[in-house]
Design an enzyme around this catalytic site. Structure first.
Site, short mmCIF file in Angstrom:
data_model
loop_
_atom_site.label_atom_id
_atom_site.label_comp_id
_atom_site.label_asym_id
_atom_site.label_seq_id
_atom_site.Cartn_x
_atom_site.Cartn_y
_atom_site.Cartn_z
N HIS A 96 -14.70 -36.81 -9.11
CA HIS A 96 -15.31 -35.68 -8.40
C HIS A 96 -14.60 -34.38 -8.76
O HIS A 96 -13.45 -34.39 -9.23
CB HIS A 96 -15.24 -35.90 -6.89
CG HIS A 96 -13.84 -35.86 -6.34
ND1 HIS A 96 -12.94 -36.88 -6.53
CD2 HIS A 96 -13.19 -34.92 -5.60
CE1 HIS A 96 -11.79 -36.58 -5.95
NE2 HIS A 96 -11.91 -35.38 -5.38
N ASP A 98 -13.61 -30.88 -6.66
CA ASP A 98 -13.47 -30.54 -5.25
C ASP A 98 -14.47 -29.49 -4.79
O ASP A 98 -14.63 -28.44 -5.42
CB ASP A 98 -12.06 -30.01 -4.97
CG ASP A 98 -11.00 -31.08 -5.03
OD1 ASP A 98 -11.32 -32.26 -4.78
OD2 ASP A 98 -9.83 -30.75 -5.32
N HIS A 250 -11.43 -35.36 -11.03
CA HIS A 250 -10.28 -36.24 -10.86
C HIS A 250 -10.65 -37.44 -10.00
O HIS A 250 -11.68 -37.45 -9.34
CB HIS A 250 -9.07 -35.49 -10.28
CG HIS A 250 -9.31 -34.81 -8.98
ND1 HIS A 250 -10.03 -33.64 -8.85
CD2 HIS A 250 -8.93 -35.13 -7.71
CE1 HIS A 250 -10.09 -33.27 -7.58
NE2 HIS A 250 -9.43 -34.17 -6.87
N ARG A 265 -1.88 -30.87 0.09
CA ARG A 265 -2.74 -30.14 -0.86
C ARG A 265 -3.01 -28.74 -0.36
O ARG A 265 -3.34 -28.52 0.81
CB ARG A 265 -4.08 -30.88 -1.04
CG ARG A 265 -4.90 -30.34 -2.22
CD ARG A 265 -6.24 -31.00 -2.29
NE ARG A 265 -7.24 -30.28 -1.49
CZ ARG A 265 -8.53 -30.63 -1.44
NH1 ARG A 265 -8.96 -31.69 -2.10
NH2 ARG A 265 -9.38 -29.93 -0.72
#
Length: 274
Positions: A96, A98, A250, A265
């Site tokens: 995917h 983000d 990723h 994150r």
């Protein structure tokens, strides 16, 4: 500062930098150039407080908040990505890009490892420039004017079920979003073309049904994730991955049952894809 490539097509480690300290203008420019050249960059053996993680990220742009996941109450800029030993599932366990369901998807993300399992938990990235470059000329012409609908329904349509098996929790008050982006994106800094579709968030081509769209979309997903387009990173405590969300996908691997993993994150605000 030393740059050590992971593969010939994507990924590089940067050695000799302590990112807990402010970077000089020259070093900051070198790090950004390395990101643009390699799509994802990595740092090892970093010791960051939450405040230092935030300060490092702000050197690359404004921080965006997660639109669907819960963040730290004390530091809302940080999204905890956690798997407890009793969890069966993780987030990100499919190829995917983000938050492409946003009008301005992130420029990139900076993921910091605070606790890692003794084995497993690697992450893969793929190079969407190379995915585009290795298409046939006829396919490039077919894709040139196509646009695609992106939606967060993959997440918001399954909030309770996903939260039941994952420690990284979706917000329960998020509505459904739909946006349209070009299938072939032109990166605003490098001016290179790359594919900009991904399996969980791209629903269909604009003006077409999902059933009509899926055969070509599935080809593009499989083509993008070919091994020769990818790199694989083995995490250690104190490792950082900083990826360019505009030209990569990723995949987080869920292969460490019974062990805890905690990552933090921070996401950098992006622009409208063109």
């Amino acid at each position: 500062m030393e740059i050590r490539k992971l593969t010939g097509t994507i990924g590089a480690e940067i050695l000799g930098i302590d990112v807990s300290k402010p970077l000089s203008a020259a070093v900051l420019a070198d790090v950004r150039r390395c990101l643009l050249d390699n799509c994802v960059i990595f740092f090892r053996d970093q010791a960051l407080s939450k405040e230092e993680h935030i300060a490092f990220a702000r050197q690359f742009g404004a921080i965006s908040s997660s639109p669907v996941y819960k963040t730290l109450d004390s530091h809302p800029e940080i999204m905890p990505v956690v798997k407890e030993p009793t969890d069966s599932d993780i987030i990100g366990d499919t190829w995917h890009t983000d938050e492409t369901y946003q009008p301005t998807p992130p420029l990139g993300s900076i993921l910091y490892a605070r606790e890692v399992p003794p084995v497993g938990g690697d992450t893969l990235w793929c190079n969407l420039y190379r995915a585009y470059d290795t298409l046939s000329d006829a396919m490039k012409r077919q894709l040139a004017t196509l646009r695609a609908v992106h939606t967060n329904e993959f997440l918001t349509g399954n909030t309770q079920a996903r939260n039941a098996t994952r420690s990284t929790k979706l917000l329960e008050t998020v509505g459904v979003s739909h946006v349209v982006h070009p299938v072939v994106r032109t990166h605003e800094e490098t001016e290179r073309k790359c594919l900009f579709v991904n399996r969980p968030f791209t629903y269909a081509f604009e003006g077409m049904t999902r059933e009509e769209s899926l055969p070509l979309l599935n080809f593009l997903y499989e083509h993008s994730a070919k091994p020769e387009n990818t790199c694989r990173f083995r995490w250690q405590k104190g490792s950082i991955a900083f990826w360019d969300n505009r030209c990569t996908m990723h995949y987080a691997i869920n292969d460490y049952p019974g062990f805890r993993r905690e990552m933090h994150r921070i996401t950098i605000q992006g622009a409208v894809p063109r």
